[in-house]
Enzyme design. Structure first.
Site, PDB file in Angstrom:
ATOM      1  N   SER A  27       0.833  -1.203   0.000  1.00  0.00           N
ATOM      2  CA  SER A  27       0.000   0.000   0.000  1.00  0.00           C
ATOM      3  C   SER A  27       0.865   1.249   0.000  1.00  0.00           C
ATOM      4  O   SER A  27       1.975   1.264   0.550  1.00  0.00           O
ATOM      5  CB  SER A  27      -0.854  -0.043   1.265  1.00  0.00           C
ATOM      6  OG  SER A  27      -1.453   1.203   1.502  1.00  0.00           O
TER       7      SER A  27
ATOM      8  N   TYR B 167      -2.025  -1.628  10.977  1.00  0.00           N
ATOM      9  CA  TYR B 167      -2.289  -2.095   9.599  1.00  0.00           C
ATOM     10  C   TYR B 167      -1.136  -1.687   8.672  1.00  0.00           C
ATOM     11  O   TYR B 167      -0.557  -2.511   7.962  1.00  0.00           O
ATOM     12  CB  TYR B 167      -3.623  -1.531   9.069  1.00  0.00           C
ATOM     13  CG  TYR B 167      -3.711  -1.622   7.572  1.00  0.00           C
ATOM     14  CD1 TYR B 167      -3.965  -2.836   6.948  1.00  0.00           C
ATOM     15  CD2 TYR B 167      -3.479  -0.498   6.765  1.00  0.00           C
ATOM     16  CE1 TYR B 167      -3.999  -2.925   5.568  1.00  0.00           C
ATOM     17  CE2 TYR B 167      -3.509  -0.584   5.382  1.00  0.00           C
ATOM     18  CZ  TYR B 167      -3.769  -1.804   4.787  1.00  0.00           C
ATOM     19  OH  TYR B 167      -3.781  -1.887   3.424  1.00  0.00           O
TER      20      TYR B 167
ATOM     21  N   LYS C 125       2.059  -3.899   6.485  1.00  0.00           N
ATOM     22  CA  LYS C 125       2.467  -3.816   5.077  1.00  0.00           C
ATOM     23  C   LYS C 125       3.980  -3.574   4.984  1.00  0.00           C
ATOM     24  O   LYS C 125       4.672  -4.167   4.158  1.00  0.00           O
ATOM     25  CB  LYS C 125       1.689  -2.715   4.353  1.00  0.00           C
ATOM     26  CG  LYS C 125       0.207  -3.030   4.204  1.00  0.00           C
ATOM     27  CD  LYS C 125      -0.029  -4.279   3.364  1.00  0.00           C
ATOM     28  CE  LYS C 125      -1.447  -4.779   3.374  1.00  0.00           C
ATOM     29  NZ  LYS C 125      -1.641  -6.100   2.778  1.00  0.00           N
TER      30      LYS C 125
HETATM   31  C1  WQD Z   1      -9.910   9.019   1.185  1.00  0.00           C
HETATM   32  C2  WQD Z   1     -10.152  10.490   1.484  1.00  0.00           C
HETATM   33  C3  WQD Z   1     -10.499  10.974   3.810  1.00  0.00           C
HETATM   34  C4  WQD Z   1     -14.291   8.837   4.207  1.00  0.00           C
HETATM   35  C5  WQD Z   1      -7.101   4.080   3.241  1.00  0.00           C
HETATM   36  C6  WQD Z   1      -5.965   3.368   3.917  1.00  0.00           C
HETATM   37  C7  WQD Z   1      -4.965   2.941   2.903  1.00  0.00           C
HETATM   38  C8  WQD Z   1      -5.591   2.084   1.853  1.00  0.00           C
HETATM   39  C9  WQD Z   1      -6.816   2.706   1.282  1.00  0.00           C
HETATM   40  C10 WQD Z   1      -6.304  -0.214   2.200  1.00  0.00           C
HETATM   41  C11 WQD Z   1      -9.421  10.974   2.724  1.00  0.00           C
HETATM   42  C12 WQD Z   1     -11.741  11.291   2.999  1.00  0.00           C
HETATM   43  C13 WQD Z   1     -13.127   9.378   3.706  1.00  0.00           C
HETATM   44  C14 WQD Z   1     -15.353   9.704   4.594  1.00  0.00           C
HETATM   45  C15 WQD Z   1     -13.997  11.588   3.917  1.00  0.00           C
HETATM   46  N1  WQD Z   1      -5.813   0.836   2.450  1.00  0.00           N
HETATM   47  N2  WQD Z   1     -12.976  10.727   3.565  1.00  0.00           N
HETATM   48  N3  WQD Z   1     -15.157  11.052   4.424  1.00  0.00           N
HETATM   49  O1  WQD Z   1      -7.493   7.039   4.037  1.00  0.00           O
HETATM   50  O2  WQD Z   1      -6.616   7.512   1.715  1.00  0.00           O
HETATM   51  O3  WQD Z   1      -6.607   5.224   2.568  1.00  0.00           O
HETATM   52  O4  WQD Z   1      -7.686   3.188   2.302  1.00  0.00           O
HETATM   53  O5  WQD Z   1      -6.602  -1.224   2.317  1.00  0.00           O
HETATM   54  O6  WQD Z   1      -3.957   2.263   3.522  1.00  0.00           O
HETATM   55  O7  WQD Z   1      -5.383   4.235   4.850  1.00  0.00           O
HETATM   56  O8  WQD Z   1      -8.746   6.240   1.955  1.00  0.00           O
HETATM   57  O9  WQD Z   1     -11.090   6.185   1.257  1.00  0.00           O
HETATM   58  O10 WQD Z   1     -10.555   6.224   3.732  1.00  0.00           O
HETATM   59  O11 WQD Z   1     -10.160   8.265   2.357  1.00  0.00           O
HETATM   60  O12 WQD Z   1     -13.886  12.812   3.802  1.00  0.00           O
HETATM   61  O13 WQD Z   1     -16.422   9.292   5.090  1.00  0.00           O
HETATM   62  O14 WQD Z   1     -11.541  10.667   1.758  1.00  0.00           O
HETATM   63  O15 WQD Z   1     -10.296  11.947   4.785  1.00  0.00           O
HETATM   64  O16 WQD Z   1      -9.019  12.275   2.467  1.00  0.00           O
HETATM   65  P1  WQD Z   1      -7.320   6.618   2.646  1.00  0.00           P
HETATM   66  P2  WQD Z   1     -10.214   6.651   2.358  1.00  0.00           P
END
Ligand code: WQD
Length: 349
Positions: free
Chosen positions: A127, A152, A156
């Site tokens: 990741s 988590y 990785k």
């Molecule tokens: C994306 C953006 C949030 C939800 C995570 C893991 C990473 C990978 C993928 C996998 C961010 C914003 C989110 C919401 C929001 N792992 N958001 N409201 O955090 O980049 O990555 O998933 O297995 O390791 O950390 O992805 O989709 O959670 O967030 O505003 O209800 O959307 O703040 O900027 P992230 P995400």
């Protein structure tokens, strides 16, 4: 004869799309999945798309003897694509031992079995989280790995190190770690997609569930980041592009000479989009209005991350083909299909 590939976590989100991509390239697939975050219905989805039913074993990879038994039953496995892992960042903070046990033991047991084979190939789901908030954007594979923010993320990083150290002393083992940016979307047929359990933690399933009426509104976690519109920037990559990259990486291991027996590649589109841009794009492709509100920042979120994809473009000759518009459109189609299925099931009761 077709080459036989083990896909662990093959009923999961990225795993299932990769099974389809492998079958479409003529590989024979055996899936291991313990259904801890997936459903047997996914097997049906795969079969609907490819008309080939993959072999399936319900095995818990934390059981060393079961892993050994699997390789005795399937001696002709030539490669392993290892997706099976727990992936909820917040849950890993609450229950670190579960994450270290799940994500590391399974990896170790697989590698122990694999290294006994003649010329084993191994692909690991890593990741972009390993980079943390990188100092330079776009992020290349040369960027330093930063101290993980969560157990988590740490699994990785440690996972990659385990493979690196093992490859160093096991020249006949060839491995690749693929560092995914933000995988989203669904198969265009809407037979496969993401199946989040409970409240989605990730942005896109939360968006689609809000649009369909399962959630009241989306919370945008912070609009005071140092970005053009104040919301965080990510590299959202279509899961079908990601799946294809696994096949290309596997074919590199099987058919090409590499300078080294362990390589790392970023998988992203190379383009960053803010949360507000993702929302606007979703509204455009779905023709729906998305209720949302700006709330405080979510702990552990980084400001911006998007991939430098040069290495994957040049060495794997792979490039993301779908845009965020395509990906969000497919995610929406999938959410609508899920609702139709639920309605059919309720009516049938
Ligand atoms: C994306 C953006 C949030 C939800 C995570 C893991 C990473 C990978 C993928 C996998 C961010 C914003 C989110 C919401 C929001 N792992 N958001 N409201 O955090 O980049 O990555 O998933 O297995 O390791 O950390 O992805 O989709 O959670 O967030 O505003 O209800 O959307 O703040 O900027 P992230 P995400």
């Amino acid at each position: 004869m077709n080459k036989k590939i083990l896909v662990t976590g093959g009923l999961g989100f990225i795993g299932s799309h990769t099974v389809v991509a492998l079958q479409e390239r003529g590989f024979e697939v055996v899936i291991i999945d313990n259904l801890s975050n997936s459903s047997l219905d996914v097997l049906g989805g795969i079969t609907k798309i490819t008309k080939i039913s993959p072999e399936y074993e319900n095995i818990d990879l934390r059981e060393k003897a079961a892993v050994k038994g699997f390789f005795e039953k399937y001696p002709d496995i030539e490669g392993v694509i290892h997706f099976a892992a727990s992936k909820a960042v917040g849950e890993s903070v609450e229950n670190p031992l579960l994450y270290y046990e799940n994500n590391l033991n399974s990896l170790i047991y697989l590698l122990k079995q694999l290294k006994q084979k003649e010329a084993p190939k191994f692909i690991f789901s890593s990741s972009c989280t390993v980079y943390g908030q990188a100092d330079e954007l776009p992020i290349s594979e040369e960027a330093p790995v930063k101290k993980a923010e969560s157990p988590y993320g740490n699994t990785k990083q440690i996972g990659e190190e385990i493979i690196f150290d093992t490859c160093k002393v096991t020249p006949h083992l060839n491995a690749i770690s693929l560092r995914y940016f933000n995988p989203i979307g669904a198969h265009p047929s809407a037979h496969l997609g993401e199946l989040p359990i409970g409240t989605p933690q990730n942005l896109v399933p939360f968006i689609t569930q809000t649009a369909i009426g399962k959630r009241e509104k989306l919370s945008v976690f912070g609009d005071d980041y140092p970005t053009p519109d104040g919301t965080c920037i990510r590299d959202y990559i279509h899961v079908v592009d990601l799946a294809r990259a696994h096949v290309v990486a596997l074919e590199r291991l099987l058919d090409e000479e590499q300078d080294t027996n362990y390589e790392v590649f970023n998988l992203g589109t190379g383009k960053g989009n803010s949360v507000l841009e993702a929302i606007k794009t979703f509204e455009k492709v779905s023709g729906t209005k998305l209720p949302y509100t700006i709330t405080g920042r979510r702990e552990g979120d980084i400001t911006a991350a998007y991939a430098d994809t040069t290495k994957a473009n040049e060495i794997l000759k792979w490039k993301a083909e779908f845009s965020i518009d395509n990906a969000l459109e497919s995610a929406w189609k999938w959410e609508q299909r899920l609702q139709e299925k639920e309605m059919e099931e309720t009516e049938g009761m």
